[in-house]
Design a protein around this motif. Structure first.
Motif, PDB file in Angstrom:
ATOM      1  N   VAL A 101       0.867  -1.265   0.188  1.00 24.36           N
ATOM      2  CA  VAL A 101       0.096   0.290  -0.290  1.00 24.36           C
ATOM      3  C   VAL A 101       1.062   1.069   0.007  1.00 24.36           C
ATOM      4  N   TYR A 102       0.546   1.993  -0.916  1.00 26.27           N
ATOM      5  CA  TYR A 102       1.268   3.290  -0.647  1.00 26.27           C
ATOM      6  C   TYR A 102       0.475   3.866  -1.183  1.00 26.27           C
ATOM      7  N   ARG A 103       0.380   4.871  -0.377  1.00 27.13           N
ATOM      8  CA  ARG A 103      -0.287   6.290  -0.133  1.00 27.13           C
ATOM      9  C   ARG A 103      -1.751   6.435  -0.567  1.00 27.13           C
ATOM     10  N   GLY A 104      -2.080   5.372   0.415  1.00 29.46           N
ATOM     11  CA  GLY A 104      -3.631   5.046   0.720  1.00 29.46           C
ATOM     12  C   GLY A 104      -4.322   4.313  -0.585  1.00 29.46           C
ATOM     13  N   LYS A 105      -3.915   3.601  -1.201  1.00 25.24           N
ATOM     14  CA  LYS A 105      -3.492   3.119  -2.865  1.00 25.24           C
ATOM     15  C   LYS A 105      -2.972   1.261  -2.626  1.00 25.24           C
ATOM     16  N   LEU A 106      -3.717   0.468  -2.679  1.00 21.14           N
ATOM     17  CA  LEU A 106      -3.629  -1.039  -2.698  1.00 21.14           C
ATOM     18  C   LEU A 106      -2.255  -0.989  -4.339  1.00 21.14           C
ATOM     19  N   LEU A 107      -1.834  -1.717  -4.260  1.00 22.84           N
ATOM     20  CA  LEU A 107      -0.391  -1.920  -5.002  1.00 22.84           C
ATOM     21  C   LEU A 107      -1.015  -4.227  -5.933  1.00 22.84           C
ATOM     22  N   ASP A 108      -1.777  -3.864  -6.771  1.00 22.88           N
ATOM     23  CA  ASP A 108      -2.046  -4.467  -7.337  1.00 22.88           C
ATOM     24  C   ASP A 108      -1.357  -5.952  -7.640  1.00 22.88           C
ATOM     25  N   ARG A 109      -0.109  -5.341  -8.489  1.00 22.10           N
ATOM     26  CA  ARG A 109       1.474  -6.648  -8.796  1.00 22.10           C
ATOM     27  C   ARG A 109       2.107  -6.539  -7.836  1.00 22.10           C
ATOM     28  N   ASN A 110       2.556  -5.500  -7.072  1.00 25.75           N
ATOM     29  CA  ASN A 110       3.292  -6.332  -5.289  1.00 25.75           C
ATOM     30  C   ASN A 110       2.624  -7.076  -4.941  1.00 25.75           C
ATOM     31  N   ILE A 111       1.163  -7.228  -4.609  1.00 24.79           N
ATOM     32  CA  ILE A 111       0.825  -7.773  -3.658  1.00 24.79           C
ATOM     33  C   ILE A 111       0.728  -9.320  -4.946  1.00 24.79           C
ATOM     34  N   GLY A 112       0.243  -9.124  -5.816  1.00 27.08           N
ATOM     35  CA  GLY A 112      -0.104 -10.218  -6.578  1.00 27.08           C
ATOM     36  C   GLY A 112       1.828 -11.144  -6.377  1.00 27.08           C
ATOM     37  N   SER A 113       2.286 -10.364  -6.946  1.00 25.41           N
ATOM     38  CA  SER A 113       4.174 -11.398  -6.533  1.00 25.41           C
ATOM     39  C   SER A 113       4.651 -11.823  -5.699  1.00 25.41           C
ATOM     40  N   ILE A 114       3.912 -11.104  -4.597  1.00 23.58           N
ATOM     41  CA  ILE A 114       4.281 -12.145  -3.076  1.00 23.58           C
ATOM     42  C   ILE A 114       2.931 -13.259  -3.354  1.00 23.58           C
ATOM     43  N   ARG A 115       1.951 -13.599  -3.946  1.00 25.01           N
ATOM     44  CA  ARG A 115       1.013 -14.730  -3.852  1.00 25.01           C
ATOM     45  C   ARG A 115       0.292 -14.315  -2.670  1.00 25.01           C
ATOM     46  N   TYR A 116       0.226 -12.760  -2.438  1.00 19.53           N
ATOM     47  CA  TYR A 116      -1.407 -12.712  -1.464  1.00 19.53           C
ATOM     48  C   TYR A 116      -2.504 -12.119  -2.208  1.00 19.53           C
ATOM     49  N   THR A 117      -3.039 -11.801  -1.531  1.00 16.40           N
ATOM     50  CA  THR A 117      -4.210 -11.404  -2.319  1.00 16.40           C
ATOM     51  C   THR A 117      -5.073  -9.926  -0.991  1.00 16.40           C
TER      52      THR A 117
END
Length: 224
Positions: A101-117
């Motif tokens: 999360v950066y400045r109130g925004k969820l970073l979907d690419r980074n989240i997916g890269s670590i296999r989190y949802t």
């Protein structure tokens, strides 16, 4: 009769193996069991398998089990030494932190890269008492899988140097150059980047520098 002999052998092995395990744990040093790095987790699993096999199978030579434990502990000490001595080795044998999360925004690419949802991240935020993502300045999944949250308005710092290596991404994010950094480091008594163990730039613009072999004079020591 033979069954009772095997039972007493299991009892004897259980009684003698745990002191050895305790010595092994003390030798390896204190660790946060809930936040084990990858290699330490492998060590724990391996030791658990060795001990379990020794306890339940009377046919296993007890001396062989003891030798295996000693070798695993020595290997752990060797890897720990290499991780402390060589940062590149440490990075290879562990997970790097990931900003989710950066400045109130969820970073979907980074989240997916670590296999989190997204659900995983939101649950971890709630565990930290954060129910509004827009309040989050930055959230990081550490190498241990733990979530670190920085909310808007909280002081923070950008890592600029780690063990003599410059983090150029952080420098660029702050609009600073390597020349500026070197000048600031010299002003604080660091002869070169190689002298710097850690340096960070706070949100208030203050540069904090820890030099290699920093003097421990005046540092409090805690004893039992």
């Amino acid at each position: 009769m033979h069954q009772f002999a095997d039972l007493w052998m299991v009892v004897g092995r259980t009684t003698t193996i745990f002191p050895l395990m305790l010595l092994a744990a003390l030798f390896m040093g204190k660790r946060s069991v809930g936040e084990l790095p990858v290699f330490d987790l492998l060590v724990v699993l391996t030791l658990g398998s060795i001990v379990a096999a020794d306890i339940v199978d009377p046919r296993i030579d007890h001396a062989h089990t003891a030798a295996s434990i000693v070798m695993v502990v020595l290997l752990e000490r060797l890897v720990s030494w290499a991780a402390v001595r060589y940062r590149r080795f440490r990075l290879v044998t562990s997970f790097e932190p990931t900003v989710v999360v950066y400045r109130g925004k969820l970073l979907d690419r980074n989240i997916g890269s670590i296999r989190y949802t997204i659900d995983n991240v939101l649950q971890m935020l709630r565990d930290k008492g954060v129910f509004d993502v827009s309040r989050v300045e930055m959230a990081i999944v550490e190498g241990t899988g733990q979530l670190t949250v920085l909310e808007h308005g909280q002081p923070f710092s950008y890592t600029l140097v780690v063990e003599g290596v410059v983090n150029e991404d952080s420098l660029r994010a702050q609009g600073k150059s390597v020349a500026w950094l070197e000048e600031q480091l010299r002003a604080q008594g660091a002869g070169s980047l190689g002298d710097v163990f850690y340096a960070s730039l706070g949100s208030d613009g203050r540069l904090s520098v820890s030099r290699r072999r920093e003097s421990e004079a005046g540092v409090p020591r805690f004893r039992h």
